[in-house]
Design a protein around this motif. Sequence first.
Motif, PDB file in Angstrom:
ATOM      1  N   GLY A 129       0.808  -1.207   0.000  1.00  0.00           N
ATOM      2  CA  GLY A 129       0.000   0.000   0.000  1.00  0.00           C
ATOM      3  C   GLY A 129       0.840   1.254   0.000  1.00  0.00           C
ATOM      4  N   TRP A 130       2.015   1.196  -0.630  1.00  0.00           N
ATOM      5  CA  TRP A 130       2.950   2.324  -0.562  1.00  0.00           C
ATOM      6  C   TRP A 130       2.320   3.614  -1.057  1.00  0.00           C
ATOM      7  CZ3 TRP A 130       5.519   6.047  -3.363  1.00  0.00           C
ATOM      8  CH2 TRP A 130       6.641   6.626  -2.750  1.00  0.00           C
ATOM      9  N   LEU A 131       1.605   3.571  -2.157  1.00  0.00           N
ATOM     10  CA  LEU A 131       1.015   4.785  -2.722  1.00  0.00           C
ATOM     11  C   LEU A 131      -0.106   5.352  -1.854  1.00  0.00           C
ATOM     12  CD1 LEU A 131       0.957   3.993  -6.545  1.00  0.00           C
ATOM     13  CD2 LEU A 131       2.086   5.944  -5.461  1.00  0.00           C
ATOM     14  N   GLN A 132      -0.583   4.569  -0.890  1.00  0.00           N
ATOM     15  CA  GLN A 132      -1.633   5.043   0.001  1.00  0.00           C
ATOM     16  C   GLN A 132      -1.102   5.420   1.394  1.00  0.00           C
ATOM     17  OE1 GLN A 132      -2.554   2.286  -2.369  1.00  0.00           O
ATOM     18  NE2 GLN A 132      -3.077   4.214  -3.395  1.00  0.00           N
ATOM     19  N   GLY A 139       2.764  14.015  -0.072  1.00  0.00           N
ATOM     20  CA  GLY A 139       3.664  14.403  -1.153  1.00  0.00           C
ATOM     21  C   GLY A 139       2.958  14.511  -2.481  1.00  0.00           C
ATOM     22  N   LEU A 140       2.038  13.591  -2.760  1.00  0.00           N
ATOM     23  CA  LEU A 140       1.285  13.649  -4.012  1.00  0.00           C
ATOM     24  C   LEU A 140       0.400  14.893  -4.067  1.00  0.00           C
ATOM     25  CD1 LEU A 140       0.334   9.885  -4.264  1.00  0.00           C
ATOM     26  CD2 LEU A 140       1.832  11.119  -5.836  1.00  0.00           C
ATOM     27  N   ALA A 141      -0.133  15.290  -2.928  1.00  0.00           N
ATOM     28  CA  ALA A 141      -0.927  16.517  -2.888  1.00  0.00           C
ATOM     29  C   ALA A 141      -0.061  17.732  -3.217  1.00  0.00           C
ATOM     30  CB  ALA A 141      -1.575  16.683  -1.510  1.00  0.00           C
ATOM     31  N   ALA A 142       1.195  17.718  -2.755  1.00  0.00           N
ATOM     32  CA  ALA A 142       2.111  18.816  -3.086  1.00  0.00           C
ATOM     33  C   ALA A 142       2.403  18.838  -4.581  1.00  0.00           C
ATOM     34  CB  ALA A 142       3.416  18.668  -2.293  1.00  0.00           C
ATOM     35  N   VAL A 143       2.534  17.672  -5.195  1.00  0.00           N
ATOM     36  CA  VAL A 143       2.726  17.578  -6.645  1.00  0.00           C
ATOM     37  C   VAL A 143       1.520  18.181  -7.365  1.00  0.00           C
ATOM     38  CG1 VAL A 143       2.942  15.963  -8.575  1.00  0.00           C
ATOM     39  CG2 VAL A 143       4.248  15.572  -6.467  1.00  0.00           C
ATOM     40  N   GLN A 161      -2.793  -0.696  -6.332  1.00  0.00           N
ATOM     41  CA  GLN A 161      -2.367   0.590  -5.779  1.00  0.00           C
ATOM     42  C   GLN A 161      -2.661   1.727  -6.753  1.00  0.00           C
ATOM     43  OE1 GLN A 161       1.403   1.071  -3.639  1.00  0.00           O
ATOM     44  NE2 GLN A 161       1.837  -1.083  -4.035  1.00  0.00           N
ATOM     45  N   ALA A 162      -2.417   1.471  -8.034  1.00  0.00           N
ATOM     46  CA  ALA A 162      -2.670   2.497  -9.047  1.00  0.00           C
ATOM     47  C   ALA A 162      -4.163   2.821  -9.119  1.00  0.00           C
ATOM     48  CB  ALA A 162      -2.157   2.039 -10.402  1.00  0.00           C
ATOM     49  N   ILE A 163      -5.015   1.807  -8.988  1.00  0.00           N
ATOM     50  CA  ILE A 163      -6.460   2.038  -9.008  1.00  0.00           C
ATOM     51  C   ILE A 163      -6.877   2.874  -7.810  1.00  0.00           C
ATOM     52  CG2 ILE A 163      -8.713   0.902  -8.878  1.00  0.00           C
ATOM     53  CD1 ILE A 163      -7.338  -1.501 -10.360  1.00  0.00           C
ATOM     54  N   ARG A 164      -6.350   2.541  -6.627  1.00  0.00           N
ATOM     55  CA  ARG A 164      -6.693   3.317  -5.428  1.00  0.00           C
ATOM     56  C   ARG A 164      -6.159   4.748  -5.530  1.00  0.00           C
ATOM     57  NH1 ARG A 164      -5.528  -1.777  -3.304  1.00  0.00           N
ATOM     58  NH2 ARG A 164      -3.395  -1.188  -2.684  1.00  0.00           N
ATOM     59  N   ARG A 168      -8.429   8.118  -5.195  1.00  0.00           N
ATOM     60  CA  ARG A 168      -8.193   9.071  -4.114  1.00  0.00           C
ATOM     61  C   ARG A 168      -7.693  10.430  -4.618  1.00  0.00           C
ATOM     62  NH1 ARG A 168      -8.175   6.973   0.964  1.00  0.00           N
ATOM     63  NH2 ARG A 168      -6.579   8.396   1.752  1.00  0.00           N
ATOM     64  N   PHE A 169      -7.163  10.459  -5.844  1.00  0.00           N
ATOM     65  CA  PHE A 169      -6.647  11.713  -6.400  1.00  0.00           C
ATOM     66  C   PHE A 169      -7.245  11.967  -7.783  1.00  0.00           C
ATOM     67  CE2 PHE A 169      -3.623  11.072  -3.042  1.00  0.00           C
ATOM     68  CZ  PHE A 169      -3.170  12.341  -2.706  1.00  0.00           C
ATOM     69  N   PRO A 170      -8.545  12.227  -7.841  1.00  0.00           N
ATOM     70  CA  PRO A 170      -9.168  12.456  -9.153  1.00  0.00           C
ATOM     71  C   PRO A 170      -8.734  13.745  -9.822  1.00  0.00           C
ATOM     72  CG  PRO A 170     -10.722  12.934  -7.391  1.00  0.00           C
ATOM     73  CD  PRO A 170      -9.516  12.320  -6.734  1.00  0.00           C
ATOM     74  N   ASP A 171      -8.071  14.637  -9.070  1.00  0.00           N
ATOM     75  CA  ASP A 171      -7.625  15.910  -9.634  1.00  0.00           C
ATOM     76  C   ASP A 171      -6.119  15.950  -9.873  1.00  0.00           C
ATOM     77  OD1 ASP A 171      -7.146  15.765  -6.942  1.00  0.00           O
ATOM     78  OD2 ASP A 171      -7.936  17.760  -6.453  1.00  0.00           O
ATOM     79  N   LEU A 172      -5.470  14.798  -9.827  1.00  0.00           N
ATOM     80  CA  LEU A 172      -4.047  14.682 -10.144  1.00  0.00           C
ATOM     81  C   LEU A 172      -3.906  13.909 -11.447  1.00  0.00           C
ATOM     82  CD1 LEU A 172      -0.981  14.857  -9.471  1.00  0.00           C
ATOM     83  CD2 LEU A 172      -1.264  12.710  -8.174  1.00  0.00           C
ATOM     84  N   PRO A 173      -3.496  14.550 -12.552  1.00  0.00           N
ATOM     85  CA  PRO A 173      -3.310  13.817 -13.807  1.00  0.00           C
ATOM     86  C   PRO A 173      -2.251  12.722 -13.643  1.00  0.00           C
ATOM     87  CG  PRO A 173      -3.319  16.191 -14.182  1.00  0.00           C
ATOM     88  CD  PRO A 173      -3.219  15.993 -12.690  1.00  0.00           C
ATOM     89  N   GLN A 174      -2.590  11.532 -14.078  1.00  0.00           N
ATOM     90  CA  GLN A 174      -1.713  10.383 -13.890  1.00  0.00           C
ATOM     91  C   GLN A 174      -1.514   9.639 -15.201  1.00  0.00           C
ATOM     92  OE1 GLN A 174      -3.649   8.177 -10.637  1.00  0.00           O
ATOM     93  NE2 GLN A 174      -4.343  10.187  -9.919  1.00  0.00           N
TER      94      GLN A 174
END
Length: 308
Positions: A129-132, A139-143, A161-164, A168-174
């Motif tokens: 669950g590293w990405l969570q 850190g992802l929010a800062a990005v 993890q990528a799906i979660r 959780r970050f629908p406003d972060l382009p991935q």
Amino acid sequence: MTSTAASVLIDAHHHLWDLARRPQPWLDDPALASIRRTFTPDDIRSTATRSIAGRRLHSTVVVQCIPDVPETEDLLALAEREPLIGAVVGWADLTSPAIGDVLDRLLAGTGGTYLRSLRHLVQGETDPGWLQRPDVERGLAAVRDRGLCYDVLVRSHQLGQAIRLAERFPDLPQVLNHAGKPSIARRELADWERRMRLLAGHPHVVCKVSGLITEADHDAWTTTDVRPVWDVLLTSFGPDRLMFGSDWPVANLAGGWDRWAATVDELLNGCAENEIQALVAGTATAFYRLPPVTGAADLTAHARTQDS
């Protein structure tokens, strides 16, 4: 070579490294001996000679290799003086309380305007669950808050993890790197396909058609081996959310830039012109905010002006 928006090719994923300047410890693996040397922009110019659907290489996105801010600074400085490079995917420690300050310094520094995305080698993390993790999400929010994107590097079994992350970050382009590394060599694609279709349900996530040949049998793969993965990507993400990447020079382990380009050229047979344009240039241009193509792009001229 005169280039218009409909005649250029963008390589959305490749690497460069100068071993005299910055060691790459991951290359100590004996299986990587053939790429254990320095690779420069001139090397990719001389290597990337094959066209895809009549389009030749126009610009690239260079991606970090090691978890090291100085490497990112090197790549940004290189992008500022190298016309071939349109964007940089860098690294910074997402778990650090100082991540915001680090990103601000990178963006304000030499070549900082070329920083468009961050990446962490989650494929090497043992935490399922590293990405969570709360510190990672901070850190992802800062990005996100700095208008940057995130390159997701996971293996097939880590796609949950990528799906979660997408949830959780629908406003972060991935953008998913290397299509989530499907097990092409072992022909074990069922779980990968199920997870990829779930991930594709999130419209802010796009996918790189890259790194596939190194997930196949390096010595014996054919287009037939890659096609099932290609078909899943097209039917789940659609060409408007796919982008071509070479993963050069790692691709040299399994045939190289030109052989992969020839394979993509073959796989594109039957696609409409607008679909081809999206996959080989449009998606990458939009995601990484690359400059629009307005005039001539002559790679030999790029080489002449590299040190000007």
